[in-house]
Design an enzyme around this catalytic site. Structure first.
Site: not given
Lengths: 259, 259, 259, 259
Positions: B1-3, B40
């Protein structure tokens, strides 16, 4: 512009034709002789059939000439029908998904050539892909789009399906006054088809040789003995169905725009 | 879902916020705390503005935590406005072209979230991209498609343009009863916009802090002192125009299908 | 066999010499003219000095010609002293750690050439690296080993240190009747040294040109105007100390085994 | 700290144990349960025996969880004895040459653990490798050095050879007051050996299960049914010679420095 080989015959280790010959495909990756691009270092791929219903794929963005994994796999993978391809990109990114061969619905496909004016025609060509196959569009090349369009055009008769797609694309490139080169292979685990087609341009080179045990189709000869190789004529398809001798016929393209 | 993190302020080396903090973005690549995906590791990217009219980009498919080049670049690149992003893929391939940020028309964009039902909606969302921007579609993510659609929807007013695209996409996901999460940043070298939006689902986390010298927007705090960070509320956009204090307003989404 | 360029002068974007010239280093990666290896596609690297005490490094295993990151970095990185290198491997693996330039103790080093009989001589050459520098041996090339040996041989006088190491290695290759080519650059952020040396073999090509603003040293000319370039003679070192005009002297090699 | 599995038994596709189980090795790459490193995303590798005298190798620096090639190879490669390994690096670079397994002299080796104080001890441990095997040192890990030392210590009796090397290395780490963990597998195409050893530290986890058809040795159980798995005790070697039931014995380490 890419170089490729396609093999069907007795089950053999892939190294026989991919890495061992004097002018093997891996040698062609660093120095091809009959290609617009002397260097085909923009990734490569293997596709092969074995005991599984679906073919295997190994695609990598590094040049073929320095890939240790490729050396090991070519010694250890055995197949009765395999494709190998070294890429010279014509504008689309260097990703595994843009490397050939492509696999889908039990078929393998690989391509040497390009659709002229691709950035302008891309939407229209992608529109040829049926909805149910569009999720399989994981890359961005013209080649993958052509393959998915062919799969969707009635792959049960692969020559007719390819002819239909080539007719449509030929008409599009004619409209925008662009060239189109399509030297490609298609297989389903039993039957092998190799096309040499172009419009508004010269066709890319294609050769084959056949014995009782095997048929090998290549972008350029993998050895020095050119007398052993037969040129596939322009606008022809080589049809090598399982259990029958290979034959050549014209690619059934209807030039819609020629009227 | 990414950062991700987005910075605007005095010109600083990127390492200040990308690699050095206790819970830096690079630390979050191996262990994020507020993300659906703890890891991630599906590629990362930097985008930065400097003396050139167009932003710079460095995107790589390896995990951020082990990339030596990233360490060097973060010490040596200096910028007054930069984006950094670590990716957790949601179905599309791991290629540089699918890593964030994306650049175009002088803008940078990055995204944390996803369009539910993307394989089914992809054609309709890609159709939102105007013809003249379609050649810039070099990857296959929902995120890049959203960015190009926003660029084409009147980027001179980026909040309105984003609102228009979110309205259209929200209507599409409603139709197919899917969720849609859009926590994203957009910048042009002077102004920075950060959106936190979702429908049919919870929104991904988003925080910011602002001083007289700088504003920093982050998926999750990069240090332990959570009291320094302000949560961006759901369905809000943080508008940080050059030379003015940041302010929050509602994302101008028209729920077409809500009728 | 590699191609490289080294620049010192006014602060400029790296693209001026790495990507923009007609026969730029990136062009040479796909087709070099004076190299044993026509293709230099086995990775590449940049090293540059700026505001930081230590130089920056960007090294990648992909060919330079297709690396999008390289294009961006060359436009956005500015430096008064930088190295760029495209690699044609001579037996050691394609890893970032084996790509040039190498950095250590504030120095940059890059090399075009090889130590003949490296597999046999490797232990003896690695033994030239002092214990305190051995943890910096992160790759496996002859080039990196030579650099660490030079760093350990009294880098305060880089010409003497290099002469000492070349003397020792020349003696070793003489013993095993092997060639040795060493065309290399060394810099500390202010001073630039370029060596052209070989024994038992021809030396690799090396050229330079100098103006009041800058000095550029190259494996082969980056433009068609060969009259502008001066050949560095065999067994010579070009010494370009900060604030002084470049001068040539003999490489101070003591042929121990010649007796 | 790595996770691995080793299999010997009937010829099966590798996917049976590498990708398909609930807590397969590929699952462990993104979330291991009994490892110091929760994420084992620093590359991975497969080694397998088949019709060729030498084993095959496929090693890659990307995380196992996102590698499409791994999925294909695990479905298409079949073997009666294979190793698979996911890496969590302990300081040495992420290169294919530093990924496990390692192959040499017909043997495969993989390791989970580390030599404490490696930067200081590296020269002494590399000195254990005989000259004739030193050209096979293509990476920079402690693991590869241990393997080559074991190959050189009389591999015809692999337990004794390993014991000899562990004795020497144990003595070295004792001297510098460092820990040493060695949980490793060794095989020659017929016989499989798995070691669980440590000094000055706890040993890394190791389990096995055996049936009439097969033996499987794993860093941690690949399913939820822990009752099926037997713990390999500390300082033990599991000996699974072809055609005989597996047995455990003490690792024959002579603690030289204990006197």
């Amino acid at each position: 512009m890419c170089r490729w080989i396609a093999y069907r015959g007795d089950t053999i280790p892939l190294c026989h034709y991919v890495t061992e010959p004097a002018h093997s495909l891996v040698s062609q990756s660093i120095q091809a002789l009959e290609s617009t691009a002397g260097t085909n270092g923009d990734g490569f791929g293997l596709g092969w059939y074995d005991h599984q219903p679906e073919p295997g794929l190994y695609r990598e963005i590094r040049p073929a000439w320095s890939d240790e994994n490729l050396r090991y796999l070519c010694r250890h993978l055995r197949s009765h029908l395999f494709f190998a391809h070294v890429r010279a990109a014509t504008g689309t990114p260097i990703t595994r998904q843009n490397c050939h061969p492509f696999a889908g619905s039990g078929w393998l496909f690989m391509h040497n050539g390009f659709v002229g004016g691709w950035p302008r025609l891309r939407r229209r060509i992608e529109a040829l892909i049926p909805d149910e196959l569009f999720p399989s569009r994981v890359g961005t090349t013209d080649s993958e789009a052509l393959f998915l369009a062919i799969l969707g055009a009635g792959i049960d008769d692969p020559v007719a399906a390819t002819g239909r797609v080539l007719s449509q694309v030929s008409s599009m490139v004619d409209e925008v006054k662009q060239p189109f080169r399509f030297t490609a292979a298609l297989a389903n685990g039993h039957d092998l088809y190799a096309f040499r087609y172009s419009i508004n341009d010269a066709a890319n080179s294609l050769y084959y040789r056949e014995s009782s045990e095997e048929i090998l189709v290549v972008s350029e000869p993998i050895d020095r003995d050119h007398s052993r190789w037969i040129t596939v004529p322009d606008n022809s398809v080589l049809i090598a169905r399982h259990g029958t001798k290979a034959r050549l016929r014209e690619v059934p393209v209807l030039r819609l725009s020629a009227a």
